[in-house]
Structures are given as structure tokens and as C-alpha cells.
Design a protein around this motif. Structure first.
Motif, PDB file in Angstrom:
ATOM      1  N   GLY A  12       2.933   9.650   5.803  1.00  0.00           N
ATOM      2  CA  GLY A  12       4.186  10.159   6.328  1.00  0.00           C
ATOM      3  C   GLY A  12       4.025  10.964   7.599  1.00  0.00           C
ATOM      4  O   GLY A  12       4.875  11.799   7.921  1.00  0.00           O
ATOM      5  N   LEU A  13       2.964  10.709   8.340  1.00  0.00           N
ATOM      6  CA  LEU A  13       2.751  11.461   9.581  1.00  0.00           C
ATOM      7  C   LEU A  13       3.703  11.014  10.668  1.00  0.00           C
ATOM      8  O   LEU A  13       4.026  11.746  11.582  1.00  0.00           O
ATOM      9  N   ARG A  14       4.141   9.739  10.531  1.00  0.00           N
ATOM     10  CA  ARG A  14       5.214   9.253  11.402  1.00  0.00           C
ATOM     11  C   ARG A  14       5.839   8.067  10.700  1.00  0.00           C
ATOM     12  O   ARG A  14       5.203   7.371   9.909  1.00  0.00           O
ATOM     13  N   ARG A  15       7.074   7.835  10.984  1.00  0.00           N
ATOM     14  CA  ARG A  15       7.782   6.711  10.380  1.00  0.00           C
ATOM     15  C   ARG A  15       7.662   5.504  11.264  1.00  0.00           C
ATOM     16  O   ARG A  15       8.207   5.458  12.379  1.00  0.00           O
ATOM     17  N   ALA A  16       6.875   4.529  10.809  1.00  0.00           N
ATOM     18  CA  ALA A  16       6.729   3.301  11.592  1.00  0.00           C
ATOM     19  C   ALA A  16       7.947   2.412  11.348  1.00  0.00           C
ATOM     20  O   ALA A  16       8.527   2.410  10.268  1.00  0.00           O
ATOM     21  N   PRO A  17       8.371   1.639  12.325  1.00  0.00           N
ATOM     22  CA  PRO A  17       9.509   0.751  12.129  1.00  0.00           C
ATOM     23  C   PRO A  17       9.207  -0.307  11.096  1.00  0.00           C
ATOM     24  O   PRO A  17       8.141  -0.909  11.104  1.00  0.00           O
ATOM     25  N   ALA A  18      10.105  -0.502  10.146  1.00  0.00           N
ATOM     26  CA  ALA A  18       9.910  -1.493   9.085  1.00  0.00           C
ATOM     27  C   ALA A  18      10.489  -2.829   9.518  1.00  0.00           C
ATOM     28  O   ALA A  18      11.342  -2.902  10.373  1.00  0.00           O
ATOM     29  N   VAL A  47       0.840  -1.196   0.000  1.00  0.00           N
ATOM     30  CA  VAL A  47       0.000   0.000   0.000  1.00  0.00           C
ATOM     31  C   VAL A  47       0.877   1.248   0.000  1.00  0.00           C
ATOM     32  O   VAL A  47       2.063   1.206   0.294  1.00  0.00           O
ATOM     33  N   GLY A  48       0.242   2.371  -0.317  1.00  0.00           N
ATOM     34  CA  GLY A  48       0.938   3.650  -0.348  1.00  0.00           C
ATOM     35  C   GLY A  48       0.199   4.605  -1.255  1.00  0.00           C
ATOM     36  O   GLY A  48      -0.611   4.199  -2.092  1.00  0.00           O
ATOM     37  N   ALA A  49       0.471   5.885  -1.102  1.00  0.00           N
ATOM     38  CA  ALA A  49      -0.190   6.910  -1.907  1.00  0.00           C
ATOM     39  C   ALA A  49       0.269   6.824  -3.360  1.00  0.00           C
ATOM     40  O   ALA A  49       1.248   6.142  -3.691  1.00  0.00           O
ATOM     41  N   ASN A  50      -0.425   7.524  -4.239  1.00  0.00           N
ATOM     42  CA  ASN A  50      -0.008   7.614  -5.633  1.00  0.00           C
ATOM     43  C   ASN A  50       1.415   8.175  -5.694  1.00  0.00           C
ATOM     44  O   ASN A  50       1.751   9.141  -5.013  1.00  0.00           O
ATOM     45  N   SER A  77      -1.241   6.597   9.050  1.00  0.00           N
ATOM     46  CA  SER A  77      -0.168   7.499   9.461  1.00  0.00           C
ATOM     47  C   SER A  77       1.094   7.257   8.642  1.00  0.00           C
ATOM     48  O   SER A  77       1.758   8.192   8.179  1.00  0.00           O
ATOM     49  N   ALA A  78       1.450   5.983   8.445  1.00  0.00           N
ATOM     50  CA  ALA A  78       2.619   5.658   7.633  1.00  0.00           C
ATOM     51  C   ALA A  78       2.397   6.041   6.170  1.00  0.00           C
ATOM     52  O   ALA A  78       3.295   6.568   5.501  1.00  0.00           O
ATOM     53  N   TYR A  79       1.180   5.814   5.689  1.00  0.00           N
ATOM     54  CA  TYR A  79       0.786   6.072   4.301  1.00  0.00           C
ATOM     55  C   TYR A  79       1.038   7.534   3.938  1.00  0.00           C
ATOM     56  O   TYR A  79       1.544   7.856   2.856  1.00  0.00           O
TER      57      TYR A  79
END
Length: 236
Positions: free
Chosen positions: A230-236, A35-38, A226-228
Motif C-alpha cells: 500500500g505504498l502507492r496505489r497502482a492503476p488496476a 498476490v497480497g499480504a496476509n 509497493s502495491a502489496y
């Protein structure tokens, strides 16, 4: 050993780096939602994995084979199959003819024309219809059926629900849910609720990088959102 292992993979479009040092793994039998934005790099990543776009750095291994520099048809022969965004059917060919194209060069395996019609019964009465005359949902089912006819170990589907009505999306996912012995799935899906519902694991891209990778049951829609964005960087 993971079925698919991606290590530090980057991909470019000219001067633009669309995928940045992506590292991830997909296990045999998993369903993974990407998932992710355009513009996040989702389609470029799938095309790079499938061999339709070159990697500028990193390594891609599939089934224990280093496929980083193998052409797309060699990856397909190993069982990596991409259903691209926009379906890419032959518009002037019928449903049956589109499926026959895939069946002609298929790997050995359980999927044949009769079985895909059983898996997607809505396609049976459409066999003689030209692909251009099909609805979006019918085209998507045809494209997925065509992918299955290649007998993949890993089926990558780009933008499963893009441009489809909610009813058509339900039909497509219901058909996939009813497939027994289906291959490992890597899906690009814009509908976050759907992605979390169907996937074992979700991977979120932002500006070409993985910003979240977690089992679906361990993350909330709010965390993914939030990750989608960029509101915060979630741990990958």
C-alpha cells in the motif's frame, strides 16, 4: 469472451468486508498470480469464485454462465476447481484413495489416474502411503493431481508454496511446468519472485481491493511490492 469474468464482487465475514468490489477477467489458457499480504482477501476471493463462500454483491460468470448463486458442486461440474489452502486431503486415505475420490465424479476430459501419475511421477511410489504421512510437497502434488482429475477448465490453487521448503516448491512448480494441455491457472502465491516468473499476469489485492493488475513482463518486483504494502496505489 473471457473464461472467467468477475464484476463488482464483494464478500463478507460477518461485519467484515473481506473482498471489496473486485472486477477482473481471466482468459482461457492464462496463468494468473493473485498476490497480497496476509488478510488481503486472496483466499476469500478464491473461495467465493469456487462457490465455497457466498458473494454479498456482484456477478461471477464462467464460460458464459452466470454462476454467482450456483453451489460449489455445480461450478465444479462446469470446470471450476479449487485446490484449497492446507490441501484438505483425507488424512487416513492413501494417495491412490484420495485420487480415486476425485476420479469418481470427474467431468469428461483428458485427465485420468494414469495421466496424473505421469505428470507427477514422484507420486507413483507413494500410492499406498496415507496422506497424513506425506511431506508438505508430496501433499501439495497430491492435492493438485486430485484437482486435475476433475478435468477443470480453470484450476485455482490457494497458497501454492505456503509451508513448503524451497526444494519442495521447485518440485511442485517443475511438475506443473511439464504438464501439457494444462488448464487455465489462477494461483495464490506469496513468493513474489516466483509469481512474476510463472504467471502471465499478476493481480495484487490490498484490503480486499485490486490495487494492481498487469502483465507480469510489464511490472517490476518493486512495483508489485509497493502495491502489496500500500505504498502507492497502482492503476488496476
Amino acid at each position: 469472451m473471457s473464461l472467467l469474468s468477475v464484476s463488482g464482487v464483494s464478500a463478507r465475514h460477518g461485519l467484515l468486508t473481506a473482498v471489496r468490489e473486485v472486477t477482473c477477467e481471466v482468459e482461457e489458457g492464462e496463468t494468473v498470480a493473485l498476490v497480497g499480504a496476509n488478510g488481503a482477501g486472496k483466499s476469500t476471493l478464491l473461495r467465493t469464485l469456487a462457490g465455497a463462500h457466498p458473494a454479498s454483491a456482484g456477478r461471477i460468470a464462467f464460460g458464459g454462465h452466470d454462476v454467482t448463486h450456483r453451489p460449489a458442486h455445480r461450478r465444479t461440474a462446469l470446470g471450476m476447481v479449487l485446490v484449497p489452502e492446507g490441501r484438505r486431503l483425507f488424512p487416513g486415505l492413501t494417495v491412490a484413495e484420495n485420487l480415486a475420490v476425485a476420479a469418481r465424479r470427474a467431468r469428461p476430459g483428458p485427465w485420468d489416474t494414469a495421466r496424473v501419475y505421469t505428470a507427477f511421477p514422484a507420486l507413483e511410489p507413494l500410492r499406498s502411503r496415507d496422506a497424513v504421512s506425506l511431506s508438505g510437497g508430496e501433499q501439495q502434488m497430491t492435492a493438485i493431481a486430485r484437482g486435475l482429475l476433475s478435468n477443470p477448465r480453470l484450476l485455482m490453487i490457494d497458497e501454492v508454496s505456503l509451508g513448503l521448503s524451497p526444494a519442495a516448491v521447485d518440485t511442485v512448480y517443475r511438475a506443473m511446468d511439464e504438464i501439457s494441455d494444462r488448464p487455465t491457472l489462477l494461483l495464490v502465491e506469496q513468493d513474489l519472485a516466483r509469481a512474476l516468473a510463472v504467471a502471465d499476469r499478476v493481480i495484487c489485492l490490498l484490503e480486499g481491493q485490486i490495487v494492481l493488475s498487469a502483465p507480469s513482463r510489464e511490472v517490476t518486483r518493486e512495483q508489485v511490492t509497493s502495491a502489496y504494502f500500500g505504498l502507492r496505489r497502482a492503476p488496476a
